[in-house]
Design an enzyme around this catalytic site. Structure first.
Site, PDB file in Angstrom:
ATOM      1  N   ASP A   1      32.440  55.882  46.387  1.00  0.00           N
ATOM      2  CA  ASP A   1      33.868  56.190  46.225  1.00  0.00           C
ATOM      3  C   ASP A   1      34.449  55.598  44.949  1.00  0.00           C
ATOM      4  O   ASP A   1      35.344  56.180  44.340  1.00  0.00           O
ATOM      5  CB  ASP A   1      34.653  55.638  47.420  1.00  0.00           C
ATOM      6  CG  ASP A   1      34.521  56.533  48.646  1.00  0.00           C
ATOM      7  OD1 ASP A   1      33.752  57.515  48.566  1.00  0.00           O
ATOM      8  OD2 ASP A   1      35.174  56.255  49.664  1.00  0.00           O
TER       9      ASP A   1
ATOM     10  N   ASP B   1      54.502  40.190  46.069  1.00  0.00           N
ATOM     11  CA  ASP B   1      53.484  40.110  45.010  1.00  0.00           C
ATOM     12  C   ASP B   1      53.533  41.352  44.123  1.00  0.00           C
ATOM     13  O   ASP B   1      53.286  41.281  42.919  1.00  0.00           O
ATOM     14  CB  ASP B   1      52.090  39.957  45.638  1.00  0.00           C
ATOM     15  CG  ASP B   1      51.861  38.556  46.175  1.00  0.00           C
ATOM     16  OD1 ASP B   1      52.556  37.624  45.725  1.00  0.00           O
ATOM     17  OD2 ASP B   1      50.990  38.396  47.059  1.00  0.00           O
TER      18      ASP B   1
HETATM   19  P1  NAP Z   1      51.962  47.534  47.101  1.00  0.00           P
HETATM   20  O1  NAP Z   1      52.091  48.402  48.301  1.00  0.00           O
HETATM   21  O2  NAP Z   1      53.150  46.818  46.571  1.00  0.00           O
HETATM   22  O3  NAP Z   1      50.818  46.443  47.300  1.00  0.00           O
HETATM   23  C1  NAP Z   1      49.960  46.553  48.321  1.00  0.00           C
HETATM   24  C2  NAP Z   1      49.886  45.221  49.039  1.00  0.00           C
HETATM   25  O4  NAP Z   1      49.107  44.316  48.248  1.00  0.00           O
HETATM   26  C3  NAP Z   1      51.249  44.558  49.274  1.00  0.00           C
HETATM   27  O5  NAP Z   1      51.286  44.079  50.593  1.00  0.00           O
HETATM   28  C4  NAP Z   1      51.252  43.413  48.273  1.00  0.00           C
HETATM   29  O6  NAP Z   1      52.005  42.300  48.682  1.00  0.00           O
HETATM   30  C5  NAP Z   1      49.779  43.050  48.275  1.00  0.00           C
HETATM   31  N1  NAP Z   1      49.337  42.268  47.105  1.00  0.00           N
HETATM   32  C6  NAP Z   1      49.555  42.515  45.799  1.00  0.00           C
HETATM   33  N2  NAP Z   1      48.957  41.565  45.062  1.00  0.00           N
HETATM   34  C7  NAP Z   1      48.361  40.700  45.917  1.00  0.00           C
HETATM   35  C8  NAP Z   1      47.575  39.543  45.770  1.00  0.00           C
HETATM   36  N3  NAP Z   1      47.260  39.078  44.559  1.00  0.00           N
HETATM   37  N4  NAP Z   1      47.109  38.934  46.884  1.00  0.00           N
HETATM   38  C9  NAP Z   1      47.379  39.396  48.106  1.00  0.00           C
HETATM   39  N5  NAP Z   1      48.122  40.496  48.337  1.00  0.00           N
HETATM   40  C10 NAP Z   1      48.590  41.146  47.234  1.00  0.00           C
HETATM   41  O7  NAP Z   1      51.315  48.429  46.031  1.00  0.00           O
HETATM   42  P2  NAP Z   1      51.490  48.374  44.499  1.00  0.00           P
HETATM   43  O8  NAP Z   1      52.835  47.915  44.077  1.00  0.00           O
HETATM   44  O9  NAP Z   1      50.970  49.640  44.026  1.00  0.00           O
HETATM   45  O10 NAP Z   1      50.502  47.165  44.177  1.00  0.00           O
HETATM   46  C11 NAP Z   1      49.232  47.418  43.735  1.00  0.00           C
HETATM   47  C12 NAP Z   1      48.322  46.453  44.404  1.00  0.00           C
HETATM   48  O11 NAP Z   1      48.070  46.896  45.715  1.00  0.00           O
HETATM   49  C13 NAP Z   1      46.993  46.481  43.707  1.00  0.00           C
HETATM   50  O12 NAP Z   1      46.942  45.537  42.671  1.00  0.00           O
HETATM   51  C14 NAP Z   1      46.016  46.241  44.823  1.00  0.00           C
HETATM   52  O13 NAP Z   1      45.536  44.910  44.822  1.00  0.00           O
HETATM   53  C15 NAP Z   1      46.779  46.480  46.085  1.00  0.00           C
HETATM   54  N6  NAP Z   1      46.089  47.497  46.853  1.00  0.00           N
HETATM   55  C16 NAP Z   1      45.456  47.095  47.985  1.00  0.00           C
HETATM   56  C17 NAP Z   1      44.724  48.007  48.731  1.00  0.00           C
HETATM   57  C18 NAP Z   1      44.039  47.529  49.974  1.00  0.00           C
HETATM   58  O14 NAP Z   1      44.190  46.346  50.323  1.00  0.00           O
HETATM   59  N7  NAP Z   1      43.263  48.389  50.627  1.00  0.00           N
HETATM   60  C19 NAP Z   1      44.634  49.330  48.329  1.00  0.00           C
HETATM   61  C20 NAP Z   1      45.279  49.704  47.160  1.00  0.00           C
HETATM   62  C21 NAP Z   1      45.997  48.767  46.430  1.00  0.00           C
HETATM   63  P3  NAP Z   1      53.601  42.302  48.708  1.00  0.00           P
HETATM   64  O15 NAP Z   1      53.978  43.007  49.971  1.00  0.00           O
HETATM   65  O16 NAP Z   1      53.941  40.842  48.734  1.00  0.00           O
HETATM   66  O17 NAP Z   1      54.106  42.993  47.475  1.00  0.00           O
END
Ligand code: NAP
Length: 266
Positions: free
Chosen positions: A150, A45
């Site tokens: 936060d 994603d």
């Molecule tokens: P990343 O490490 O590639 O993404 C973090 C995780 O979020 C990966 O496992 C990714 O899946 C998953 N993800 C992204 N979009 C998703 C969706 N629409 N539904 C479900 N899972 C999804 O980090 P990045 O490249 O910087 O991506 C940024 C995204 O990370 C942000 O948009 C945010 O949503 C997410 N994030 C999540 C958290 C948390 O859950 N605590 C914290 C910060 C950011 P894949 O492994 O398939 O790429």
């Protein structure tokens, strides 16, 4: 039809990228990185988020499709072994286009009077470089609460399964043109109060954040993070633009939720 490929850049994704490029060219599609009608994202994603931001200036003329080379994704829902099937369906134009809502983020700066507008496919978050974020939250022009904590997160429906979910937000079906506001560790005691629950807002509503403390904020737009200085306000609304996905077969959203979070063998 012109196509481009976005790879996560690991060896499996790059190998599949070369194979996909070869097959699609053999079927008469033209590789065009500048103006593709189809963007094949190979990775996860996160890879799709990169592809979206690369082509967000031409969303009306572009449809995205994702192959996952790791775990099942929400945007990347094709398996590598299905590549040939995907190529044949693309070549025969045997697909529907579905549209998902996006988030529009407008940041106004105090002294310059300038503003900057962004589109997010997953979410936008606001945090303070100091420890606690303090911001007034207005909904549709009415003061709603003073947030201390936060940070705040505003997500799209398709982003609701990402950061939003980790913050206790609801999973929203992408056919609901809406945005969701969730809190990150709000301070709640006898003096400070926030609603505490995620809020889901429809199209034509807006969220306005105005700083109470400090003019500088860390703002994320999906995977992109920037320190914005001298911020007057940050406004969120459901964008007029939509992101388009090529759908070749039925894979209902709730089935993807089930397979991603509960049981992918069930
Ligand atoms: P990343 O490490 O590639 O993404 C973090 C995780 O979020 C990966 O496992 C990714 O899946 C998953 N993800 C992204 N979009 C998703 C969706 N629409 N539904 C479900 N899972 C999804 O980090 P990045 O490249 O910087 O991506 C940024 C995204 O990370 C942000 O948009 C945010 O949503 C997410 N994030 C999540 C958290 C948390 O859950 N605590 C914290 C910060 C950011 P894949 O492994 O398939 O790429």
């Amino acid at each position: 039809m012109k196509f481009s490929i976005q790879s996560r850049n690991d060896s499996l994704s790059n190998q599949l990228m070369e194979a996909a490029k070869g097959y699609l060219t053999d079927f008469g599609l033209v590789f065009d990185e500048e103006e593709p009608n189809i963007v094949v994202s190979i990775g996860g994603d996160g890879t799709m988020l990169h592809g979206f931001h690369k082509y967000k200036h031409r969303l009306e003329d572009t449809a995205f499709v994702g192959i996952h080379t790791g775990h099942l994704g929400f945007y990347a829902d094709w398996k590598p072994k299905e590549l040939e099937k995907l190529v044949i369906s693309l070549a025969r134009k045997e697909f529907n286009v579905i549209e998902y809502p996006l988030l529009e983020v407008t940041i106004q700066y105090r002294h310059s009077g300038d503003s900057a507008t962004y589109l997010a496919m997953n979410e936008s978050t606001v945090k303070s470089p100091e420890v606690t974020l303090v911001m007034d939250v207005e909904l549709n022009g009415e003061h709603f609460e003073r947030f201390r904590g936060d940070g705040l997160c505003v997500s799209t429906p398709s982003g609701s399964t990402a950061y939003n979910k980790a913050l206790g937000g609801a999973i929203i079906h992408p056919s609901l043109s809406s945005m969701q506001l969730t809190e990150m560790a709000s301070i709640n005691n006898r003096v400070f109060r926030t609603v505490g629950s995620p809020l889901v807002l429809p199209e034509h509503h807006n969220i306005l954040l105005t700083p109470v403390k400090g003019p500088d904020f860390m703002v994320t737009i999906d995977h992109l993070q920037l320190l914005h200085k001298d911020v007057k306000s940050i406004e969120y609304k459901v964008a007029a633009e939509k992101v388009r996905f090529a759908r070749f077969r039925s894979f209902p959203f709730w089935k993807r939720v089930h397979d991603s979070f509960i049981d992918d063998n069930g």
